[in-house]
Design an enzyme around this catalytic site. Structure first.
Site, PDB file in Angstrom:
ATOM      1  N   PHE A 220       1.077  -1.260  -0.034  1.00  0.00           N
ATOM      2  CA  PHE A 220       0.007   0.098   0.016  1.00  0.00           C
ATOM      3  C   PHE A 220       1.041   1.305   0.054  1.00  0.00           C
ATOM      4  CE2 PHE A 220      -1.890   3.755   1.963  1.00  0.00           C
ATOM      5  CZ  PHE A 220      -3.134   3.649   1.606  1.00  0.00           C
ATOM      6  N   GLU A 221       0.833   2.154  -1.088  1.00  0.00           N
ATOM      7  CA  GLU A 221       1.277   3.346  -0.929  1.00  0.00           C
ATOM      8  C   GLU A 221       0.650   4.387  -1.914  1.00  0.00           C
ATOM      9  OE1 GLU A 221       5.326   2.913  -3.254  1.00  0.00           O
ATOM     10  OE2 GLU A 221       6.349   2.643  -1.399  1.00  0.00           O
ATOM     11  N   ILE A 222       0.285   5.540  -1.186  1.00  0.00           N
ATOM     12  CA  ILE A 222      -0.099   6.701  -1.842  1.00  0.00           C
ATOM     13  C   ILE A 222       0.950   7.910  -1.709  1.00  0.00           C
ATOM     14  CG2 ILE A 222      -1.884   8.321  -2.059  1.00  0.00           C
ATOM     15  CD1 ILE A 222      -3.760   6.586  -0.600  1.00  0.00           C
ATOM     16  N   HIS A 257      12.143   2.193  -0.486  1.00  0.00           N
ATOM     17  CA  HIS A 257      11.303   3.164  -0.395  1.00  0.00           C
ATOM     18  C   HIS A 257      11.288   3.942   0.946  1.00  0.00           C
ATOM     19  CE1 HIS A 257       8.626   2.524  -3.969  1.00  0.00           C
ATOM     20  NE2 HIS A 257       9.724   2.556  -4.549  1.00  0.00           N
TER      21      HIS A 257
END
Ligand code: GDP
Ligand code: MN
Length: 334
Positions: A220-222, A257
């Site tokens: 999950f990444e926004i 990241h």
């Protein structure tokens, strides 16, 4: 148009992005249906699908029928999904064998390593993403537990957030043994890339001497694409890629990241979505605040919330940010 769709001037240039294989279709379909029902049918953002081989017609037809925005299908260029010329393939094979013997998850997989390298350094350079400013990464087999009743991309932009996560935890040291030493070489050579108010204290307990293994779970990444496209992270990725740890070890895109965001962003640009109920096997993020759960019709059990468990790094996140824990957090610690 449904009433919730933002007026044209308010709309953010944003897209969902899913890396997937053709055979991932039916697991991905569940994720898409979830995201559409709980968020995107109100906002109709686009969805970009990326694959190292061509998507078949069935994949395209089924996913296009489910997504309320425009769907786009991209092929990953060979250079972004293969061994770079400076990698010694025998040495890489030796590592895979030794990780297999140690039962390290995906330790013997070549494709998993290409996936991690691609997500670390290449997805945001794909031509299909060029027109977008923000992305939300969605994987197969995930679940959203709550409605999201606001435009989450607009939230990112209006609040100057560049990286948003739901779950954080400790990485297996066996997959990243030299990642921190390689990172320290980069920091020493380019101290100017670290802003004063960076988030180093989230990833290190001793001001950068050692990595504490904390990372945001990147399924999950926004995020804001310019975080990765910018000079600091681009050079950092190149430095890591040259060192070879994506192949000689099994560096994951999550720690890469996370270290990049924590070093190169001011800490206020990183956001924990406590209100986004999310599941990726085996962990859940479930709002502990009852008013949030009821307002957003969440279907999760707050006792299953991973955020305050011993193996979560989210307590450290709150501590370093100096933020108050959300109401009811004690309920989710068993
Ligand atoms: P895990 O969550 O770490 O267990 O890994 P996943 O199996 O979920 O893979 C992570 C993401 O990469 C998912 O979106 C997968 O669909 C995708 N993925 C993994 N391996 C490949 C591959 O070989 N080719 C493609 N095109 N996608 C892959
Ligand atoms: Mn996954």
């Amino acid at each position: 148009m449904t009433p919730n769709v933002p007026a044209p001037g308010e709309r953010v240039k944003a897209t969902f992005v899913s890396l997937a294989r053709n055979q991932d279709l039916w697991e991905l379909v569940k994720s898409i249906r979830n995201v559409e029902d709980k968020f995107n049918k109100k906002y109709q953002y686009d969805w970009v699908f990326l694959n190292d081989v061509e998507f078949d017609d069935n994949f395209k037809e089924v996913t296009t029928a489910l997504v309320s925005g425009t769907t786009k299908y991209g092929l990953i260029p060979k250079e972004h999904w293969s061994f770079p010329e400076w990698i010694d393939k025998e040495k890489a094979a030796f590592t895979r064998e030794s990780m297999r013997e140690k039962n390290i998850i995906y330790g013997d997989s070549i494709s998993y390593r290409h996936m991690c390298r691609f997500e670390s350094g290449f997805f945001y350079r794909h031509p299909l993403l060029a027109e977008y400013e923000y992305y939300w990464r969605v994987e197969p087999s995930i679940e959203l537990y709550c409605d999201i009743n606001y435009d989450i991309f607009k939230f990112m932009k209006d609040n100057k957030k560049q990286y948003g996560f739901t779950i954080s935890l400790y990485e297996y040291l066996g997959t990243i043994e030299s990642l921190w030493d390689t990172t320290k070489e980069f920091i020493a050579a380019h101290p100017k890339y670290l802003p004063e108010d960076n988030f180093m204290d989230f990833i290190s307990d001793d001001k950068g001497e050692n990595y504490n293994l904390c990372h945001f779970w990147s399924n999950f990444e926004i995020g804001k694409l310019d975080l990765w496209r910018g000079e600091a992270y681009s050079k950092y990725f190149d430095h890591l890629d040259k060192a070879g740890g994506f192949f000689y070890e099994r560096w994951g895109d999550a720690p890469v990241h996370s270290i990049g965001a924590s070093l190169f962003l001011p800490k206020d640009a990183i956001h924990y979505f406590a209100d986004v109920g999310y599941f990726h096997n085996p962990f859940s993020n479930c709002p502990t605040d009852k008013t949030v759960r009821e307002a957003n019709k969440c279907t999760c059990d707050p006792r299953k919330n991973f955020a305050w468990h011993g193996y979560s790094c989210t307590p450290r996140y709150y501590k370093v940010k100096g933020e108050k824990r959300p109401p009811g957090w004690e309920d989710g610690t068993d």
